[in-house]
Design a protein around this motif. Structure first.
Motif, short mmCIF file in Angstrom:
data_model
loop_
_atom_site.label_atom_id
_atom_site.label_comp_id
_atom_site.label_asym_id
_atom_site.label_seq_id
_atom_site.Cartn_x
_atom_site.Cartn_y
_atom_site.Cartn_z
N ARG A 19 39.40 41.03 32.99
CA ARG A 19 38.38 39.97 33.02
C ARG A 19 39.00 38.62 33.42
O ARG A 19 38.37 37.83 34.13
N ASP A 55 39.48 38.75 37.18
CA ASP A 55 38.21 38.62 37.89
C ASP A 55 37.72 37.17 37.89
O ASP A 55 37.07 36.73 38.85
N PHE A 56 38.01 36.43 36.83
CA PHE A 56 37.58 35.03 36.77
C PHE A 56 38.50 34.14 37.62
O PHE A 56 38.04 33.25 38.33
N PRO A 88 37.94 35.41 42.00
CA PRO A 88 36.60 35.97 42.20
C PRO A 88 36.58 36.94 43.39
O PRO A 88 37.23 36.72 44.41
N ARG A 89 35.81 38.01 43.22
CA ARG A 89 35.82 39.07 44.23
C ARG A 89 34.94 38.76 45.44
O ARG A 89 35.08 39.38 46.49
N ASN A 90 33.99 37.85 45.29
CA ASN A 90 33.11 37.52 46.42
C ASN A 90 32.57 36.11 46.23
O ASN A 90 32.87 35.44 45.23
N MET A 134 29.56 35.00 45.60
CA MET A 134 28.67 34.83 44.46
C MET A 134 29.46 34.66 43.17
O MET A 134 29.15 33.80 42.33
N ALA A 135 30.53 35.47 43.00
CA ALA A 135 31.36 35.36 41.79
C ALA A 135 32.06 34.00 41.75
O ALA A 135 32.21 33.40 40.69
N ARG A 136 32.46 33.51 42.91
CA ARG A 136 33.10 32.19 42.95
C ARG A 136 32.12 31.08 42.58
O ARG A 136 32.46 30.16 41.84
N HIS A 137 30.88 31.16 43.08
CA HIS A 137 29.87 30.15 42.73
C HIS A 137 29.60 30.17 41.22
O HIS A 137 29.46 29.12 40.58
N PHE A 138 29.53 31.38 40.65
CA PHE A 138 29.30 31.50 39.20
C PHE A 138 30.46 30.87 38.44
O PHE A 138 30.26 30.10 37.49
N ARG A 139 31.69 31.19 38.84
CA ARG A 139 32.85 30.64 38.15
C ARG A 139 32.85 29.12 38.21
O ARG A 139 33.08 28.43 37.19
#
Length: 522
Positions: free
Chosen positions: A366, A369-370, A373-375, A377-382
């Protein structure tokens, strides 16, 4: 290193017996912090061992540097905790940055009244040196340097180790073998075993630099810093004015190229400032890996530390979990060798420490992954979480720059006696004991090599000589941390994990819990 002189532990020719075969009860392969901790612990339990290592000095470079409170408590029981603490850099505060701005800080040990801090930073070569010097003072530890194990054959009645030395090969036959030979374990390959898990597609640079700097003794972590756009960075202080710096490089980075000073120094100047003088001490490039063996016990061979499992370095879970592997295994092995417990007790090493490895791998995955970020969208969320973390505590709980090492609670172990009484506080069965002030000393300092009953107030007497008894006030700080009152008792295993707890136990309750903790329950 700046103020460290590498020792030479010397070489002793093998004193093999008939046919070039040397026999021992326990052989440990690998002289890093994990193998040395196991050897020292075995000596405290009165079990002789042979430790075999291909080198004759300590590790090169600082490598593992961050040792957690639980590991320090284990080393305290082995007699070297104070020395580690005296040399190490103590810290408990961390800061998280996004871009140039601090988002929040955290305190890992806000409560006072503990002998050891949340963490110390100490170069691995110091930890190994102190462990070696302590082992040399103990009878029963045979340290064999420049004895390289090249293969192993496991049988029902022992393990045959092939060993190469400057004077030629010989064979060690051991009743049991502890494989502490790291991520590239020779023993793991010899037995045809492999990891399962995940390798993350990113690379990170580790650089140790010697410099005089005004940074505090804290953990600083940056997401997307201005000096290393698009990546992450970590800064830690070590003894002797050595600083650990981690920089995310990306999957396409060439490890050999990135190790070169002409690549490393400009990156560090961008971070530290072009006018800050420093000397480059040690450089490495690594890839995140979260993997483990399916089983840690293979007959008479036990895998401990990196030979059994691998995690990312963020969170300081590698060396700490390895020392705790040894802590879990050694007391069980000692009881089995003395005929005080069945062989099946050793199977619980597998169950308990696989649960710990899975917990560590989960946290490490985890974190990765933080951090990576894998993509999009994950980077925007982070990034949204990091922005919210500046003003909202709920968001801080979602930030993951490496969940830092904590001891595992063995919730499903068959060795624990389930609670029958209600407790509003205190460590449950399977959890590590909590330290607390005890007069002029500390609660964990009252615990013996074997089982210990913590008896609060007029707690129960112990008729079994195999269980030590430590009487504690029913109204002091220890009682508050344990949710205890007069008559409360906690039975601690030799690794200081809770085997059972009661409000008002009988002698029969204590005896039954003791038998269960040794795998002898009906």
């Amino acid at each position: 290193m700046a103020d460290f002189a590498y020792p030479d532990f010397g070489y002793r020719a093998p004193g093999a017996g008939s046919g070039g075969i040397d026999r021992c009860r326990v052989a440990i392969v690998g002289g890093g912090p994990v193998g040395l901790s196991a050897a020292l612990d075995l000596a405290h339990h009165g079990v002789d061992c042979v430790l075999l290592d291909e080198d004759s000095t300590v590790s090169s470079g600082s490598r593992a540097i961050c040792y957690a409170k639980r590991t320090l408590e284990i080393w305290d029981r082995l007699g070297i905790g104070p020395r580690m603490l005296d040399k190490g850099v103590t810290w408990q505060v961390g800061r998280v940055f996004h871009g140039p701005d601090q988002r929040y800080s955290f305190d890992l040990l806000p409560e006072s009244g503990h002998q050891y801090p949340a963490f110390i930073n100490l170069q691995q070569y110091y930890a190994e040196l102190y462990l070696v010097e302590a082992a040399r003072r103990m009878t029963g530890v045979d340290l064999r340097w420049r004895h390289r194990v090249t293969g192993a054959i496991a049988g029902n009645d022992g393990v045959r180790l092939s060993v190469e030395t400057p004077d030629g090969p010989y064979t060690v036959v051991a009743d049991y073998v502890l494989a502490a030979d790291g991520a590239r374990s020779t023993l793991r390959r010899s037995l045809g075993l492999d990891f399962r898990g995940q390798v993350f597609e990113d690379r990170f640079l580790i650089a140790d630099v010697h410099m005089k700097a005004g940074f505090p003794s804290e953990r600083w972590f940056w997401f997307d810093p201005p000096f290393h756009a698009g990546g992450s960075a970590l800064l830690h202080k070590q003894p002797d004015d050595i600083w650990r710096i981690d920089l995310q490089l990306g999957w396409d980075a060439d490890p050999e190229t990135e190790r070169q000073p002409e690549r490393v120094i400009p990156r560090l100047k961008a971070m530290l400032g072009k006018d800050v003088p420093f000397e480059l001490e040690w450089v490495s490039v690594y890839t995140f890996q979260c993997r483990r063996l399916d089983r840690f016990r293979h007959g008479r061979v036990f895998f401990i530390g990196d030979s059994a499992h691998q995690v990312s370095p963020f969170g300081a879970r590698g060396a700490n979990s390895g020392v705790q592997d040894a802590d879990n295994l050694v007391w069980k092995l000692a009881h089995v060798l003395r005929g005080e417990a069945p062989d099946s007790l050793l199977d619980t090493y597998d169950g308990e420490r696989i649960a710990a490895a899975d917990e560590n791998i989960g946290h490490s995955t985890r974190s990765t992954d933080f951090i990576v970020p894998r993509n999009a969208m994950a980077r925007h969320f982070r990034n949204a979480v990091l922005e919210l973390a500046a003003g909202y505590p709920f968001a801080r709980r979602m930030v993951n720059s490496g969940r830092l090492s904590m001891p595992t609670t063995y919730r499903d172990t068959p060795l624990s006696t389930p609670d029958r009484d209600a407790f509003a506080a205190g460590p449950p069965p399977g959890a590590a004991a909590i330290d607390a002030p005890d007069g002029d000393g500390w609660l964990l300092g009252r615990c013996h090599v074997g089982f210990t009953l913590l008896a609060f107030g007029d707690g129960p007497a112990v008729s079994d000589p195999r269980i030590a008894r430590a009487v504690l006030p029913a109204d002091g700080p220890a009682a508050r941390r344990y949710g205890a009152g007069p008559g409360t008792a906690y039975l601690l295993r030799p690794d200081q994990h809770v085997a059972a707890r009661w409000r008002t136990p009988t002698t029969a309750d204590i005896s039954a819990a003791y038998e269960r903790a040794l795998g002898r329950a009906a």
